[in-house]
Design an enzyme around this catalytic site. Structure first.
Site, PDB file in Angstrom:
ATOM      1  N   HIS A 119      41.874  32.281  45.223  1.00 59.78           N
ATOM      2  CA  HIS A 119      42.508  32.374  43.904  1.00 59.78           C
ATOM      3  C   HIS A 119      43.806  31.569  43.835  1.00 59.78           C
ATOM      4  O   HIS A 119      44.029  30.776  42.906  1.00 59.78           O
ATOM      5  CB  HIS A 119      42.765  33.857  43.597  1.00 59.78           C
ATOM      6  CG  HIS A 119      43.369  34.121  42.260  1.00 59.78           C
ATOM      7  ND1 HIS A 119      44.724  34.124  42.023  1.00 59.78           N
ATOM      8  CD2 HIS A 119      42.789  34.420  41.071  1.00 59.78           C
ATOM      9  CE1 HIS A 119      44.970  34.414  40.762  1.00 59.78           C
ATOM     10  NE2 HIS A 119      43.807  34.610  40.150  1.00 59.78           N
TER      11      HIS A 119
ATOM     12  N   ASP B 125      50.920  34.514  44.439  1.00 56.06           N
ATOM     13  CA  ASP B 125      49.472  34.643  44.368  1.00 56.06           C
ATOM     14  C   ASP B 125      48.913  35.024  45.736  1.00 56.06           C
ATOM     15  O   ASP B 125      49.618  35.648  46.542  1.00 56.06           O
ATOM     16  CB  ASP B 125      48.872  33.326  43.873  1.00 56.06           C
ATOM     17  CG  ASP B 125      47.716  33.551  42.915  1.00 56.06           C
ATOM     18  OD1 ASP B 125      46.668  34.028  43.383  1.00 56.06           O
ATOM     19  OD2 ASP B 125      47.867  33.264  41.718  1.00 56.06           O
TER      20      ASP B 125
ATOM     21  N   SER C  62      44.069  33.943  34.501  1.00 56.50           N
ATOM     22  CA  SER C  62      44.697  33.384  35.704  1.00 56.50           C
ATOM     23  C   SER C  62      44.651  31.868  35.699  1.00 56.50           C
ATOM     24  O   SER C  62      45.510  31.209  36.289  1.00 56.50           O
ATOM     25  CB  SER C  62      43.997  33.901  36.960  1.00 56.50           C
ATOM     26  OG  SER C  62      44.431  35.183  37.290  1.00 56.50           O
TER      27      SER C  62
ATOM     28  N   ASN D  84      42.479  40.258  31.738  1.00 53.82           N
ATOM     29  CA  ASN D  84      41.076  40.056  31.366  1.00 53.82           C
ATOM     30  C   ASN D  84      40.375  41.383  31.089  1.00 53.82           C
ATOM     31  O   ASN D  84      39.302  41.655  31.607  1.00 53.82           O
ATOM     32  CB  ASN D  84      40.334  39.316  32.489  1.00 53.82           C
ATOM     33  CG  ASN D  84      40.987  37.999  32.836  1.00 53.82           C
ATOM     34  OD1 ASN D  84      41.198  37.172  31.973  1.00 53.82           O
ATOM     35  ND2 ASN D  84      41.328  37.815  34.098  1.00 53.82           N
TER      36      ASN D  84
END
Length: 749
Positions: free
Chosen positions: A123, A88, A283, A212
């Site tokens: 994130h 990530d 996520s 998404n």
């Protein structure tokens, strides 16, 4: 189990931030939609507790709450020892969830080869919290709060080169990651090089966000889940809200339905910056699944990656159209079902024998042999394995423990020959005795006193009707037939000329092996011999039952005189079970066994209307065969004893008083040896041990009873009063004595 402490919930302020992330050729984008951020000021430096959350912390753990996982964590299922690789944007180590957290490994920056995993985007920190934020009383906690986190930074700014993802996968695999989370995606095929290497090891589950884009199918690299080389090790994850409705922006299952499930992904609270924040997207859904994979792997470390993935995919809650569909795929992640056994239980022994019992099998009516105490089998605890080879502890001994209860029905509900029978003298000098009893409530009462630890009845209750017909010729030949277990009134001294005199002692003077043919029907034939001797043969047949049941063949000789009577009874019991005990196939008590026994009973007329009676029984049961976990056994020898006194016409003409003391059949010797699995190591190798059950109880049960019965001819009814005490019931030295006092009035119609 930890009890959360209540702490004030921090104030939350919100602001909306829409984030559009550019996508470059062959680069992978993060799968995130930032909708709301919650800010709380938290400054702490602590040694991380394993799991001690506050109530406010639980309430803020939205993934945990929506997945109904609180009880899982309270049982200590935390994902300990499992390394979860997080590819990530990095990790903010100053966040209170990760500050001085020993379960956060030194990270790796796959974009430049350094150990700098500083998260400037937030994130990766948010994803890490969903997976494994600890239950430390601060902020929130993750799905696997005991897991070890391995932060791997693959983003440079908003973009992640395919080469960095490949390097990150290789690094996670080299460091022993059993779960790898990829909350990222791309619109074209990319990143398969590292995924192929991970899949080939079948050691790490790879969980990838579906994307998404409101698309009909997931994007890359989650699309690789359907490839043969993936070997079932890749799961793709869509996002649902708290109502389990697919988020409008989440990519749907499409052609990846067999490898697709959904998890909470809308408005998820997790670590963000130096505090916590609300984020939305696939996520956020993917790390919830990664946490679940860590729980499974931590509890059963020997599971292969494709087994873990299959368990998660096969235990979902169906959403959308019935069955697997193109919107929700397999359905909603259900961690509780994933941790529960699937399919069947397999019992193993050291000699390689296995016994498989489907989990769909109806509850087994089981109990320990009646000659032993319920605690005799307490050491018989073993590990059993479900269809995925996961071990579960099965306390077979506790499941077999039957604690019976003496009730008013068991004392007052017995048929009384003196009061309940009708006897006729026929013209040729023969006699005919008839008895028919109906008791609508008896079954429920009987079931109550024969229940195992789960409350299920283990043998027959008393049926609603009982009958007996006995015909005796003038020269003493006799034929008796009946059902409902009334053979005690047609056999032994009860069937002799002394039968009326011994009323009240009927159950005491019978052969105890007849008790192992519950609710039997029977036939008995008697023939007079010389000098006061009578021979009788009888057969008792149980009605079919799921529990223990047996058939009895009986031969007896009876001698009666003016002052005495004696009966010698030899019986053979062919039983499905073991002396009233029964179990599933694994415990080996569902087999056929044979018992032989001798009972000597006698009565003596002390004075007119006074009679003393007693009995002694000795039985031998052949050793049951090795079956299931039962690997060895010896013969079982048991004995019983009883003594009673009765008086007729005591207070009124036609009444009967009796007093008895008896010890039911109890084992004097006999052992059963079980081979159990005492533990399973991290490689899945079972450790076998023998457990020997000594059937002879340390203490033996005694029952004392006083009984008075009076016929009321004018009213056409009868009155019976009784008081009974049962000491050490079921031969249990720790059991409290049981008392029954009761009065019965029976009206004939």
């Amino acid at each position: 189990m930890h009890t959360p402490a209540l702490t004030p919930e921090p104030e939350r302020s919100k602001y909306t931030h829409d984030c559009l992330i550019p996508v470059g050729p062959m680069l992978i984008r993060r799968q995130i939609l930032i909708t709301t951020v919650a800010i709380a000021t938290c400054n702490a430096s602590w040694a991380v507790p394993l799991f001690s959350p506050s109530m406010a912390e639980y309430n803020w753990s939205t993934s945990v709450v929506q997945l109904n996982m609180r009880n899982i964590h309270n049982q200590g299922i935390l994902g300990e020892g499992v390394i979860v690789g997080l590819l990530d944007t990095g990790l903010n180590r100053s966040n209170p969830e990760f500050l001085n957290n020993p379960r956060v490994m030194t990270g790796y920056n796959a974009t430049n080869g350094s150990s700098d995993v500083t998260d400037s985007e937030g994130h990766g920190t948010h994803v890490a919290g969903i997976v494994g934020a600890p239950g430390n009383g601060v902020g929130m906690y993750g799905v696997a709060p005991g897991a070890t986190l391995l932060p791997i930074k693959v983003f440079s700014g908003n973009l992640a080169p395919a080469s960095a993802v490949t390097a990150g996968l290789d690094y996670a695999m080299a460091r022993g990651a059993r779960v790898i989370n990829l909350s990222l995606g791309a619109t074209s095929p990319t990143g398969d090089t590292g995924l192929r290497r991970v899949a080939a090891t079948n050691n790490a589950v790879v969980v990838i966000a579906a994307g998404n884009d409101s698309a009909a199918s997931p994007n890359w690299p989650s699309r690789y889940a359907k490839e043969g080389w993936a070997n079932g090790t890749i799961i793709t994850v869509g996002a649902v809200d708290s109502s389990r409705k697919l988020d409008a922006r989440s990519n749907r299952a499409g052609d990846l339905a067999p490898f697709y499930l959904v998890a909470p992904g809308v408005g998820i609270i997790s670590s963000y910056g130096n505090t916590v924040g609300y984020l939305t997207g696939t996520s956020m859904a993917a790390p919830a699944v990664s946490g679940a994979a860590a729980l499974l792997t931590g509890y059963w470390p020997y599971l292969r990656a494709n087994q873990v993935a299959a368990i998660l995919l096969n235990t979902t809650d169906d959403l959308g159209a019935p069955g697997m569909d193109a919107i929700y795929g397999r359905g909603m992640l259900n961690v509780n079902r994933a941790l529960a056994p699937i399919g069947s239980f397999t019992y193993r022994t050291v000699n390689g024998n296995t016994t498989r019992i489907s989990l769909q099998t109806a509850g087994m009516r089981s109990g320990q042999p009646a000659v032993a105490t319920p605690s005799a089998f307490k050491e018989v605890v073993t590990e059993v394995f479900d269809d995925y080879g996961r071990n579960y502890t099965s306390n077979e001994g506790a499941a077999m423990a039957v604690h019976s209860v003496m009730t008013t029905d068991s004392v007052l509900g017995r048929v009384d020959r003196l009061l309940d029978t009708a006897e006729s003298l026929l013209k040729d000098g023969s006699t005919l005795m008839r008895l028919n009893v109906r008791n609508a409530n008896s079954y429920a009462l009987a079931a109550n006193r024969n229940a195992n630890a789960s409350g299920d009845p283990w043998n027959h209750g008393i049926e609603s009707s009982q009958s007996l017909v006995s015909y005796r010729t003038r020269d003493g030949r006799a034929l008796s037939v009946g059902d409902g277990g009334l053979s005690s009134l047609a056999l032994g001294l009860a069937s002799s000329p002394w039968g009326q005199q011994l009323t009240g002692l009927d159950s005491l003077l019978g052969n105890p092996l007849a008790n192992f043919a519950p609710q039997h029907r029977f036939a008995a034939l008697g023939m007079p011999l010389s000098a006061g001797w009578t021979a009788r043969v009888a057969t008792l047949q149980s009605k079919p039952t799921q529990g223990a049941s047996g058939d009895v063949a009986l031969l007896e000789l009876t001698h009666t005189g003016q002052q005495h009577a004696i009966n010698v009874s030899s019986a053979t019991l062919a039983e499905h079970g073991l002396l009233g005990g029964y179990s599933n196939a694994a415990m080996g008590l569902n087999q056929s066994t044979h018992t032989q026994g001798v009972t000597v009973s006698a009565a003596y007329l002390l004075a007119p209307k006074w009679a003393l009676g007693g009995s002694w029984s000795l039985t031998r049961t052949s050793a049951p065969q090795a079956s299931g976990m039962l690997v060895a056994a010896t013969d079982i020898r048991s004995s019983a004893f009883g003594l009673g006194l009765t008086r007729s016409d005591w207070l009124s003409t036609g009444d009967r008083w009796s007093f008895t003391v008896s010890r039911p059949l109890a084992a004097q010797s006999g052992r059963l040896t079980y081979n159990v699995i005492s533990a399973v190591d991290d490689a899945g190798r079972p450790q076998f041990e023998n457990r020997t059950v000594a059937l002879r109880p340390l203490t033996q049960e005694w029952t004392t009873e006083a009984r008075y019965a009076l016929a009321l001819p004018r009213l056409g009814g009868t009155v019976t009063a009784a008081v009974a005490v049962r000491a050490h019931p079921d031969h249990d030295e720790n059991a409290s004595s049981q008392w029954v006092m009761g009065l019965r009035y029976q009206q004939a119609f």
